[in-house]
Scaffold this motif. Structure first.
Motif, PDB file in Angstrom:
ATOM      1  N   PRO A   1       0.781  -1.237  -0.103  1.00 55.57           N
ATOM      2  CA  PRO A   1      -0.011   0.118  -0.011  1.00 55.57           C
ATOM      3  C   PRO A   1       0.898   1.364  -0.046  1.00 55.57           C
ATOM      4  N   ASP A   2       0.276   2.459  -0.518  1.00 53.36           N
ATOM      5  CA  ASP A   2       1.174   3.432  -0.439  1.00 53.36           C
ATOM      6  C   ASP A   2       1.238   4.112   0.995  1.00 53.36           C
ATOM      7  N   LEU A   3       0.285   3.971   1.960  1.00 57.24           N
ATOM      8  CA  LEU A   3       0.626   4.159   3.322  1.00 57.24           C
ATOM      9  C   LEU A   3      -0.124   3.215   4.161  1.00 57.24           C
ATOM     10  N   ILE A   4       0.376   2.747   5.272  1.00 55.19           N
ATOM     11  CA  ILE A   4      -0.513   2.125   6.199  1.00 55.19           C
ATOM     12  C   ILE A   4      -0.421   2.698   7.491  1.00 55.19           C
ATOM     13  N   VAL A   5      -1.437   2.343   8.475  1.00 54.68           N
ATOM     14  CA  VAL A   5      -1.356   2.777   9.886  1.00 54.68           C
ATOM     15  C   VAL A   5      -1.548   1.187  10.546  1.00 54.68           C
ATOM     16  N   LEU A   6      -0.364   1.232  11.273  1.00 55.37           N
ATOM     17  CA  LEU A   6      -0.239  -0.097  12.252  1.00 55.37           C
ATOM     18  C   LEU A   6      -0.968   0.318  13.403  1.00 55.37           C
ATOM     19  N   GLY A   7      -1.661  -0.927  14.092  1.00 53.64           N
ATOM     20  CA  GLY A   7      -2.154  -0.948  15.285  1.00 53.64           C
ATOM     21  C   GLY A   7      -1.114  -1.079  16.493  1.00 53.64           C
ATOM     22  N   PRO A   8      -1.563  -1.084  17.635  1.00 51.79           N
ATOM     23  CA  PRO A   8      -0.421  -1.118  18.703  1.00 51.79           C
ATOM     24  C   PRO A   8       0.280  -2.431  18.847  1.00 51.79           C
ATOM     25  N   GLU A   9       0.020  -3.314  18.342  1.00 53.72           N
ATOM     26  CA  GLU A   9       0.553  -4.826  18.417  1.00 53.72           C
ATOM     27  C   GLU A   9       1.590  -4.996  17.370  1.00 53.72           C
ATOM     28  N   ALA A  10       1.722  -4.174  16.357  1.00 54.89           N
ATOM     29  CA  ALA A  10       2.516  -4.337  15.353  1.00 54.89           C
ATOM     30  C   ALA A  10       3.883  -4.202  15.792  1.00 54.89           C
ATOM     31  N   PRO A  11       4.872  -4.835  15.090  1.00 56.59           N
ATOM     32  CA  PRO A  11       6.497  -5.026  15.572  1.00 56.59           C
ATOM     33  C   PRO A  11       6.840  -3.479  14.982  1.00 56.59           C
ATOM     34  N   SER A  12       8.066  -3.041  15.759  1.00 51.21           N
ATOM     35  CA  SER A  12       8.550  -1.893  15.360  1.00 51.21           C
ATOM     36  C   SER A  12      10.215  -2.091  15.112  1.00 51.21           C
ATOM     37  N   ASP A  13      10.885  -3.209  15.174  1.00 52.83           N
ATOM     38  CA  ASP A  13      12.173  -3.217  15.084  1.00 52.83           C
ATOM     39  C   ASP A  13      12.481  -3.053  13.691  1.00 52.83           C
ATOM     40  N   GLU A  14      13.934  -2.707  13.519  1.00 53.19           N
ATOM     41  CA  GLU A  14      14.304  -2.401  12.396  1.00 53.19           C
ATOM     42  C   GLU A  14      14.572  -3.411  11.388  1.00 53.19           C
ATOM     43  N   GLY A  15      14.401  -4.978  11.657  1.00 53.70           N
ATOM     44  CA  GLY A  15      14.311  -5.771  10.872  1.00 53.70           C
ATOM     45  C   GLY A  15      13.240  -6.137  10.207  1.00 53.70           C
ATOM     46  N   VAL A  16      12.095  -5.551  10.514  1.00 52.27           N
ATOM     47  CA  VAL A  16      10.801  -5.836   9.722  1.00 52.27           C
ATOM     48  C   VAL A  16      10.885  -5.350   8.177  1.00 52.27           C
ATOM     49  N   SER A  17      10.580  -6.523   7.366  1.00 48.92           N
ATOM     50  CA  SER A  17      10.495  -6.161   5.885  1.00 48.92           C
ATOM     51  C   SER A  17       9.078  -6.423   5.519  1.00 48.92           C
ATOM     52  N   CYS A  18       8.236  -6.887   6.189  1.00 51.68           N
ATOM     53  CA  CYS A  18       6.836  -7.102   5.817  1.00 51.68           C
ATOM     54  C   CYS A  18       6.124  -7.273   7.138  1.00 51.68           C
ATOM     55  N   TYR A  19       4.756  -6.364   7.161  1.00 47.80           N
ATOM     56  CA  TYR A  19       3.708  -6.548   8.141  1.00 47.80           C
ATOM     57  C   TYR A  19       2.842  -7.870   7.646  1.00 47.80           C
ATOM     58  N   GLN A  20       1.943  -8.042   8.848  1.00 49.00           N
ATOM     59  CA  GLN A  20       0.996  -8.766   8.627  1.00 49.00           C
ATOM     60  C   GLN A  20      -0.304  -8.204   8.336  1.00 49.00           C
ATOM     61  N   ALA A  21      -1.446  -8.709   7.976  1.00 46.13           N
ATOM     62  CA  ALA A  21      -2.621  -8.269   7.939  1.00 46.13           C
ATOM     63  C   ALA A  21      -3.116  -7.686   9.062  1.00 46.13           C
ATOM     64  N   GLU A  22      -3.135  -8.443  10.214  1.00 41.34           N
ATOM     65  CA  GLU A  22      -3.623  -8.083  11.490  1.00 41.34           C
ATOM     66  C   GLU A  22      -2.839  -6.998  12.279  1.00 41.34           C
ATOM     67  N   ASP A  23      -1.823  -6.517  11.576  1.00 41.92           N
ATOM     68  CA  ASP A  23      -1.014  -5.515  12.105  1.00 41.92           C
ATOM     69  C   ASP A  23      -1.587  -4.251  11.526  1.00 41.92           C
ATOM     70  N   VAL A  24      -2.511  -4.141  10.527  1.00 43.09           N
ATOM     71  CA  VAL A  24      -2.838  -2.956   9.946  1.00 43.09           C
ATOM     72  C   VAL A  24      -4.154  -2.509  10.110  1.00 43.09           C
ATOM     73  N   ILE A  25      -4.506  -1.309  10.534  1.00 46.04           N
ATOM     74  CA  ILE A  25      -5.697  -0.969  10.784  1.00 46.04           C
ATOM     75  C   ILE A  25      -6.284  -0.087   9.649  1.00 46.04           C
ATOM     76  N   LEU A  26      -5.502   0.495   8.632  1.00 43.12           N
ATOM     77  CA  LEU A  26      -5.683   1.386   7.688  1.00 43.12           C
ATOM     78  C   LEU A  26      -4.643   1.218   6.434  1.00 43.12           C
ATOM     79  N   ALA A  27      -5.324   0.970   5.460  1.00 42.63           N
ATOM     80  CA  ALA A  27      -4.447   0.979   4.222  1.00 42.63           C
ATOM     81  C   ALA A  27      -4.854   2.056   2.972  1.00 42.63           C
ATOM     82  N   VAL A  28      -3.935   2.792   2.457  1.00 46.35           N
ATOM     83  CA  VAL A  28      -4.262   3.760   1.831  1.00 46.35           C
ATOM     84  C   VAL A  28      -3.588   3.383   0.217  1.00 46.35           C
ATOM     85  N   GLU A  29      -4.430   3.798  -0.896  1.00 46.00           N
ATOM     86  CA  GLU A  29      -3.718   3.574  -2.197  1.00 46.00           C
ATOM     87  C   GLU A  29      -4.048   4.884  -2.644  1.00 46.00           C
TER      88      GLU A  29
END
Length: 202
Positions: free
Chosen positions: A96-124
């Motif tokens: 997505p062009d932008l995503i808003v992540l929920g409070p349980e989403a990982p925030s470490d530097e090694g993340v290359s991909c998020y899971q659907a359950e991490d995302v509360i808003l997707a923007v295109e």
């Protein structure tokens, strides 16, 4: 079949890398992390690689301005990210062009991909080459994966127009909740008030 196996077994013209042609059963989400020389911002949709084209000024400016506005409005511990892929299903990993992540989403530097359950808003933000994907295929995939909010942004008369959708828990599909031309004022997924006329000036 892994990306490495596909590279060994697929015949391709010498001018193109072997991975440009998906294996018969398609790629899976994890392959994006292992294909050598894959261009930046490559997405996986329905098992096929989708490559990014050069951005237009409208696309760039709207994403930049909206990212800043969302980051200012989002309460802690929500995060706003751009240019990150999201795994929606085994053969679906769009960016997505932008995503808003929920409070349980990982925030470490090694993340290359998020899971659907991490995302509360997707923007295109729609580009000429992405109209069908952004209007039809991607919203369907986001809804099927359970992402609760989706915005589609298009250019009309030199200004951004925001189409806002919320998932209906009874049907699992998005329902339009508003079309916003000059001002985006919402209470979900959090309180925000954005002057859309400042995001892009033709």
């Amino acid at each position: 079949m892994t990306a490495e196996a596909a590279t060994r077994n697929t015949e391709a013209p010498s001018s193109l890398p072997h991975w440009a042609f998906p294996p018969p059963q398609g790629y899976v989400a994890e392959d994006l992390d292992h294909i050598p020389g894959l261009p930046a911002h490559t997405q996986l949709i329905d098992g096929s690689l989708v490559f990014a084209r050069p951005q237009q000024r409208f696309h760039h400016d709207v994403i930049f301005g909206l990212h800043r506005a969302l980051a200012d409005a989002a309460p802690d511990p929500l995060q706003v990210c751009q240019e990150m892929t999201v795994k929606l299903a085994p053969m679906q990993r769009p960016e997505p062009d932008l995503i808003v992540l929920g409070p349980e989403a990982p925030s470490d530097e090694g993340v290359s991909c998020y899971q659907a359950e991490d995302v509360i808003l997707a923007v295109e933000v729609v580009s000429p080459d992405s109209v069908v994907r952004d209007r039809k295929r991607k919203p369907t995939l986001y809804a099927e994966a359970g992402i609760p909010h989706f915005w589609r942004i298009e250019e009309a008369g030199g200004r951004p127009v925001v189409y806002v959708y919320e998932i209906d828990p009874a049907t699992g599909v998005y329902v339009g909740t508003g079309i916003h031309h000059d001002r985006l004022k919402l209470t979900l997924p959090f309180d925000l008030d954005i002057d859309l006329t400042t995001l892009y000036t033709a």
